[in-house]
Design an enzyme around this catalytic site. Structure first.
Site, PDB file in Angstrom:
ATOM      1  N   SER A 128       0.822  -1.215   0.000  1.00 24.31           N
ATOM      2  CA  SER A 128       0.000   0.000   0.000  1.00 24.31           C
ATOM      3  C   SER A 128       0.851   1.258   0.000  1.00 24.31           C
ATOM      4  CB  SER A 128      -0.904   0.007   1.238  1.00 24.31           C
ATOM      5  OG  SER A 128      -0.128  -0.011   2.426  1.00 24.31           O
ATOM      6  N   LYS A 129       2.116   1.145   0.376  1.00 27.81           N
ATOM      7  CA  LYS A 129       2.976   2.325   0.467  1.00 27.81           C
ATOM      8  C   LYS A 129       3.303   2.934  -0.896  1.00 27.81           C
ATOM      9  CE  LYS A 129       3.310   2.146   4.965  1.00 27.81           C
ATOM     10  NZ  LYS A 129       2.690   3.181   5.823  1.00 27.81           N
TER      11      LYS A 129
END
Length: 346
Positions: free
Chosen positions: A47-48
């Site tokens: 998700s980063k």
């Protein structure tokens, strides 16, 4: 996004729009429908990618990042990988201060992506000059032309998920989501996603997942920072020994704490039962879901979304290693022996 017949200009065009996948077995004994937002489908497998792309492009737009700049960040591994990936595409140098708790797999990947990596001791206070927070600050002060992302106290961390993850989940569930379960580290994912979803429907219940050894749950309940809560734990990217400015505690309804051991076993269970090879924090989020289910939180018509932050390949030397699991004592309290699925033909 520029693409023609699934031909993309570069990997950054693939960030976001990750799938929602129904969990068919791991939560089958609970009422409701359960779905995983599987962030390992991002090009950097976490998700980063969302915050790295968004924050760096905002810095470019504002003229903060210019050709020749160096990007500096504090990371448990995933944000660093995403920043290194974006830096390659955009032509910046990347310097990362990493917790020693990060798996060897993650650290090797950061080096492979061209980042300069400083590995800092995990079990020191946040204001210790050796902590990865303080090392990143020092490097920023020493390197002319550097930009410090500072994800723990950067509002853009929240904004990235408000503009992407939240709208995606709302659309994918056709507005029928009733519960969001997400791990809280920096707090950007849960805060930004929850902000968007609650604007659409304030009745959606938002549950944060915290680790034993972290201060977040007690701070949420009392607004007091209690150092006595802090002790070493093994899950990466979950919980904190400080209060991140990127966490909107008011938008989170409650926190659930999970153990290192149960989270590790649940991560392995997801691989065996759902075919989802996901990371340690995904195991933690699912463990929280199971604990809530056992408490009778969910009803027949509920639609529960749990965020799976990253891919299992980053934990081969940890939760997916029988040797590591045994060294932690994780095969002792649960009646589970190592599975011998390898047979050598001589």
């Amino acid at each position: 996004m520029k693409h023609r017949n699934q031909v993309f200009d570069n990997v950054l065009d693939l960030v976001g729009n990750t799938p929602l996948i129904k969990l068919n077995k791991v939560a089958s004994k609970f009422k409701g429908q359960f779905y995983a937002k599987v962030e390992s489908f991002n090009p950097g497998q976490s998700s980063k990618d969302r915050i790295a792309t968004y924050i760096i492009e905002e810095a470019e737009r504002k003229g903060i990042l210019t050709p020749g700049s160096t990007i500096i960040e504090t990371t448990s591994g995933n944000t660093g990988f995403s920043i290194a990936m974006v830096s390659i595409i955009k032509g910046y140098d990347c310097v990362l201060a990493v917790s020693s708790k990060s798996s060897a797999d993650k650290i090797d990947m950061l080096k492979t992506m061209g980042a300069k990596v400083y590995v800092c001791p995990a079990h020191v206070s946040a204001d210790d000059p050796r902590s990865y927070y303080e090392v990143a600050k020092r490097l920023h002060s020493e390197m002319k032309g550097s930009v410090y992302i500072n994800q723990y106290f950067n509002q853009l961390n929240i904004d990235a998920h408000y503009k992407s993850t939240g709208p995606e989940i709302w659309k994918q569930t056709e507005g029928k989501i009733t519960h969001l379960v997400a791990c809280s580290g920096t707090g950007g994912t849960i805060s930004g996603t929850a902000k968007y979803l609650k604007e659409q429907n304030p009745n959606i219940k938002v549950i944060g997942v915290d680790a034993f050894g972290s201060v977040l749950k007690k701070y949420h309940e009392t607004k007091e920072f209690d150092e006595k809560e802090i002790y070493p734990y093994r899950i990466e990217g979950l919980g904190k020994n400080l209060i991140p400015g990127a966490t909107d505690f008011d938008i989170i309804d409650e926190f659930v704490k999970v153990t290192d051991e149960e989270s590790a076993h649940t991560a392995r269970e997801l691989a065996r039962t759902e075919g989802l090879f996901v990371g340690y924090t995904s195991g933690a989020a699912t463990q929280a879901l199971k604990q809530l289910g056992e408490q009778g939180m969910f009803k027949k018509d509920d639609n529960v979304v749990v965020i799976f932050p990253d891919h299992g390949s980053r934990y081969m030397s940890k939760v997916y290693s029988d040797k590591w699991m045994q060294e932690q004592g994780f095969f002792d309290s649960i009646n589970e022996a190592t599975v011998k699925n390898i047979e050598y033909i001589k």
